[in-house]
Design an enzyme around this catalytic site. Structure first.
Site, PDB file in Angstrom:
ATOM      1  N   HIS A 188     -34.583 -38.887 -68.285  1.00  0.00           N
ATOM      2  CA  HIS A 188     -35.338 -37.659 -67.974  1.00  0.00           C
ATOM      3  C   HIS A 188     -35.743 -37.220 -69.527  1.00  0.00           C
ATOM      4  O   HIS A 188     -35.140 -36.555 -70.155  1.00  0.00           O
ATOM      5  CB  HIS A 188     -34.509 -36.704 -67.326  1.00  0.00           C
ATOM      6  CG  HIS A 188     -35.053 -35.382 -67.447  1.00  0.00           C
ATOM      7  ND1 HIS A 188     -36.144 -35.026 -67.126  1.00  0.00           N
ATOM      8  CD2 HIS A 188     -34.550 -34.161 -68.039  1.00  0.00           C
ATOM      9  CE1 HIS A 188     -36.122 -33.639 -66.895  1.00  0.00           C
ATOM     10  NE2 HIS A 188     -35.640 -33.173 -67.830  1.00  0.00           N
ATOM     11  N   ASP A 231     -39.230 -34.250 -62.513  1.00  0.00           N
ATOM     12  CA  ASP A 231     -40.067 -35.185 -62.611  1.00  0.00           C
ATOM     13  C   ASP A 231     -41.123 -35.765 -61.722  1.00  0.00           C
ATOM     14  O   ASP A 231     -42.272 -35.607 -61.790  1.00  0.00           O
ATOM     15  CB  ASP A 231     -39.729 -36.355 -63.721  1.00  0.00           C
ATOM     16  CG  ASP A 231     -38.513 -35.623 -64.737  1.00  0.00           C
ATOM     17  OD1 ASP A 231     -39.003 -35.095 -65.714  1.00  0.00           O
ATOM     18  OD2 ASP A 231     -37.409 -35.869 -64.734  1.00  0.00           O
TER      19      ASP A 231
HETATM   20  P1  NAD Z   1     -29.132 -21.245 -69.735  1.00  0.00           P
HETATM   21  O1  NAD Z   1     -28.806 -21.084 -71.226  1.00  0.00           O
HETATM   22  O2  NAD Z   1     -29.925 -20.143 -69.266  1.00  0.00           O
HETATM   23  O3  NAD Z   1     -27.955 -21.251 -68.976  1.00  0.00           O
HETATM   24  C1  NAD Z   1     -26.850 -21.986 -69.445  1.00  0.00           C
HETATM   25  C2  NAD Z   1     -25.607 -21.685 -69.191  1.00  0.00           C
HETATM   26  O4  NAD Z   1     -24.539 -22.728 -68.913  1.00  0.00           O
HETATM   27  C3  NAD Z   1     -25.111 -20.339 -69.868  1.00  0.00           C
HETATM   28  O5  NAD Z   1     -24.636 -19.380 -68.912  1.00  0.00           O
HETATM   29  C4  NAD Z   1     -23.904 -20.744 -70.417  1.00  0.00           C
HETATM   30  O6  NAD Z   1     -22.814 -20.046 -70.878  1.00  0.00           O
HETATM   31  C5  NAD Z   1     -23.235 -21.813 -69.545  1.00  0.00           C
HETATM   32  N1  NAD Z   1     -22.306 -22.919 -70.403  1.00  0.00           N
HETATM   33  C6  NAD Z   1     -22.311 -23.332 -71.379  1.00  0.00           C
HETATM   34  N2  NAD Z   1     -21.300 -24.123 -71.516  1.00  0.00           N
HETATM   35  C7  NAD Z   1     -20.771 -24.008 -70.533  1.00  0.00           C
HETATM   36  C8  NAD Z   1     -19.512 -25.026 -70.146  1.00  0.00           C
HETATM   37  N3  NAD Z   1     -18.663 -25.749 -70.961  1.00  0.00           N
HETATM   38  N4  NAD Z   1     -19.050 -24.740 -68.683  1.00  0.00           N
HETATM   39  C9  NAD Z   1     -19.811 -23.997 -67.919  1.00  0.00           C
HETATM   40  N5  NAD Z   1     -20.976 -23.140 -68.364  1.00  0.00           N
HETATM   41  C10 NAD Z   1     -21.244 -23.335 -69.644  1.00  0.00           C
HETATM   42  O7  NAD Z   1     -29.839 -22.556 -69.849  1.00  0.00           O
HETATM   43  P2  NAD Z   1     -30.610 -23.190 -68.393  1.00  0.00           P
HETATM   44  O8  NAD Z   1     -32.077 -22.692 -68.390  1.00  0.00           O
HETATM   45  O9  NAD Z   1     -29.989 -22.667 -67.021  1.00  0.00           O
HETATM   46  O10 NAD Z   1     -30.527 -24.492 -68.505  1.00  0.00           O
HETATM   47  C11 NAD Z   1     -29.242 -25.286 -68.587  1.00  0.00           C
HETATM   48  C12 NAD Z   1     -29.489 -26.741 -68.819  1.00  0.00           C
HETATM   49  O11 NAD Z   1     -30.187 -27.424 -67.692  1.00  0.00           O
HETATM   50  C13 NAD Z   1     -30.124 -27.130 -70.045  1.00  0.00           C
HETATM   51  O12 NAD Z   1     -29.285 -28.128 -70.937  1.00  0.00           O
HETATM   52  C14 NAD Z   1     -31.503 -27.615 -69.795  1.00  0.00           C
HETATM   53  O13 NAD Z   1     -32.053 -28.290 -70.669  1.00  0.00           O
HETATM   54  C15 NAD Z   1     -31.256 -28.307 -68.750  1.00  0.00           C
HETATM   55  N6  NAD Z   1     -32.256 -28.472 -67.741  1.00  0.00           N
HETATM   56  C16 NAD Z   1     -32.493 -29.551 -66.937  1.00  0.00           C
HETATM   57  C17 NAD Z   1     -33.507 -29.845 -66.292  1.00  0.00           C
HETATM   58  C18 NAD Z   1     -33.477 -31.299 -65.493  1.00  0.00           C
HETATM   59  O14 NAD Z   1     -34.659 -31.541 -64.861  1.00  0.00           O
HETATM   60  N7  NAD Z   1     -32.516 -32.194 -65.529  1.00  0.00           N
HETATM   61  C19 NAD Z   1     -34.384 -28.964 -65.904  1.00  0.00           C
HETATM   62  C20 NAD Z   1     -34.290 -27.608 -66.653  1.00  0.00           C
HETATM   63  C21 NAD Z   1     -33.379 -27.597 -67.551  1.00  0.00           C
HETATM   64  C1  LMR Z   2     -37.604 -29.906 -68.113  1.00  0.00           C
HETATM   65  O1  LMR Z   2     -37.769 -30.820 -67.732  1.00  0.00           O
HETATM   66  O2  LMR Z   2     -38.360 -28.889 -67.917  1.00  0.00           O
HETATM   67  C2  LMR Z   2     -36.169 -29.647 -68.480  1.00  0.00           C
HETATM   68  O3  LMR Z   2     -35.398 -30.757 -68.927  1.00  0.00           O
HETATM   69  C3  LMR Z   2     -36.274 -28.521 -69.706  1.00  0.00           C
HETATM   70  C4  LMR Z   2     -36.513 -29.458 -70.996  1.00  0.00           C
HETATM   71  O4  LMR Z   2     -35.917 -29.347 -71.956  1.00  0.00           O
HETATM   72  O5  LMR Z   2     -37.719 -29.710 -71.120  1.00  0.00           O
END
Ligand code: NAD
Ligand code: LMR
Length: 328
Positions: free
Chosen positions: A188, A160
């Site tokens: 967030h 962000d």
């Molecule tokens: P994705 O679905 O591509 O990957 C998530 C992975 O987590 C999968 O491979 C899944 O098998 C694994 N997983 C699920 N449960 C698990 C567990 N108990 N232990 C270990 N691994 C496990 O998703 P992504 O695009 O990599 O996003 C992951 C997370 O990050 C999401 O919740 C997304 O919303 C979040 N995210 C946060 C931010 C931020 O700025 N804070 C930014 C982008 C994404």
């Molecule tokens: C983001 O900010 O891009 C991530 O937290 C993914 C989402 O769900 O927006």
């Protein structure tokens, strides 16, 4: 090969999109510089085969920095002796969802992982939570690891922060290096408050350059809704920019930020700026000797107060929701 002892990095969700993007940047030294790394990839059982495939590709990267790679579905095995734990593993949202809608489906992951890391991680462990809703998942992780010092936990809000810096630079026609002292407060989520009140564009107050109207409406809306905009545009949530933010957050903690500047991170509140103690809120932060500290003494005017309070109210709601689920 350097003789620096290796750092142990545990990454959950290692076979997911963010994991896949981040690991190869670790291999090229972006996360820990020239320090060698032992990588522990934690995955859900159903994704272990895919994680093993990523481990093969990591071998093929022939990185001089990676000394070992292990793949496991057992959090205790992944976190044993870990110095840095990055918790990405969780479901991402899709079009039409708010991050909060993931509370019930993802929250169950972070309590057990918190317990495991509290028991087996290295004494100097640092934990960064990415999986959404990131602030409340950080709260759950930390609550289950009561012996780990509170300042070691952070929720990623650097994405962000980076979005806010980029929007202000675009609007004012300067390079991003000219932007400083910007803060993202709160959750967030859509209620986050990207705050230009103290920001500078070069040496000029940002508000003087962009005007209040843009700062208090368009700017906040664009930054707070950017995650959703990305989901709509690319059909999936942010990946590469998230990996960049993880690296920026971690390097800022290890190396500090520019004199007079700060960044943003979700930390466990100590009551600073009227944010209730114990919830995980984004603050202006800088690192001192590798420890995050909240930047103190910024003036909070009525507009900022209302925006921070609105985001804090949402964080308190989320805490009540996980509490009602019996997770806290
Ligand atoms: P994705 O679905 O591509 O990957 C998530 C992975 O987590 C999968 O491979 C899944 O098998 C694994 N997983 C699920 N449960 C698990 C567990 N108990 N232990 C270990 N691994 C496990 O998703 P992504 O695009 O990599 O996003 C992951 C997370 O990050 C999401 O919740 C997304 O919303 C979040 N995210 C946060 C931010 C931020 O700025 N804070 C930014 C982008 C994404
Ligand atoms: C983001 O900010 O891009 C991530 O937290 C993914 C989402 O769900 O927006």
């Amino acid at each position: 090969m350097t003789s620096t002892p290796p750092i142990t990095l545990a990454l959950s969700g290692a076979a997911g999109q963010i994991g896949y993007s981040l690991l190869f940047r670790v291999a090229s030294g972006e996360l820990f510089g020239r320090t060698p790394v032992r990588i522990r990839m934690l995955e859900a059982p159903r994704a272990l085969a895919a994680a093993a495939g990523v481990a093969l590709e990591l071998q093929d990267a022939a990185s001089r920095l990676i000394v070992d790679v292990e793949v496991t579905a057992d959090p205790r095995a992944a976190f044993a002796g870990a110095n840095v734990i990055i918790l990405v593993g969780a479901r991402p949202r899709t079009v039409g969802m708010e991050r909060r809608d993931l509370l019930e489906v993802n929250a169950g992951i972070f309590g057990p992982q918190g317990r495991a890391l509290g028991e087996v991680a290295a004494d100097d462990v640092r934990v960064l939570v990415i999986g959404n809703p990131a602030n409340t998942n950080t709260l759950l992780t930390a609550a289950n690891a009561p012996d780990v010092p509170r300042e070691r936990f952070a929720a990623l809000t650097r994405l962000d922060h980076n979005r806010a810096v980029a929007q202000l630079a675009l609007r004012t026609g300067v390079g991003v290096a000219e932007i400083s002292r910007l803060t993202v407060w709160g959750n967030h989520s859509r209620t986050q408050y990207p705050d230009l009140r103290h920001a500078l564009v070069g040496d000029r107050p940002a508000l003087d350059v962009v005007g209040r109207e843009w700062a208090e409406s368009t700017f906040i809306d664009v930054v707070a809704a950017r995650g959703e905009e990305i989901i709509r545009a690319r059909g999936g949530s942010s990946v590469a920019s998230t990996a960049t933010a993880i690296i920026d957050h971690s390097r800022a903690r290890q190396l500090g930020v520019r004199e007079g500047d700060w960044t943003s991170a979700g930390l466990i509140s100590d009551g600073s700026y009227g944010v209730p103690e114990g919830i995980v809120s984004s603050f202006p932060v800088r690192s001192v000797d590798g420890r995050w500290e909240i930047v103190q003494g910024l003036e909070i005017d009525a507009f900022s107060r209302a925006r921070i309070d609105a985001s804090v109210a949402e964080l308190l709601d989320e805490r009540a929701a996980v509490s009602a689920l019996g997770l806290l």
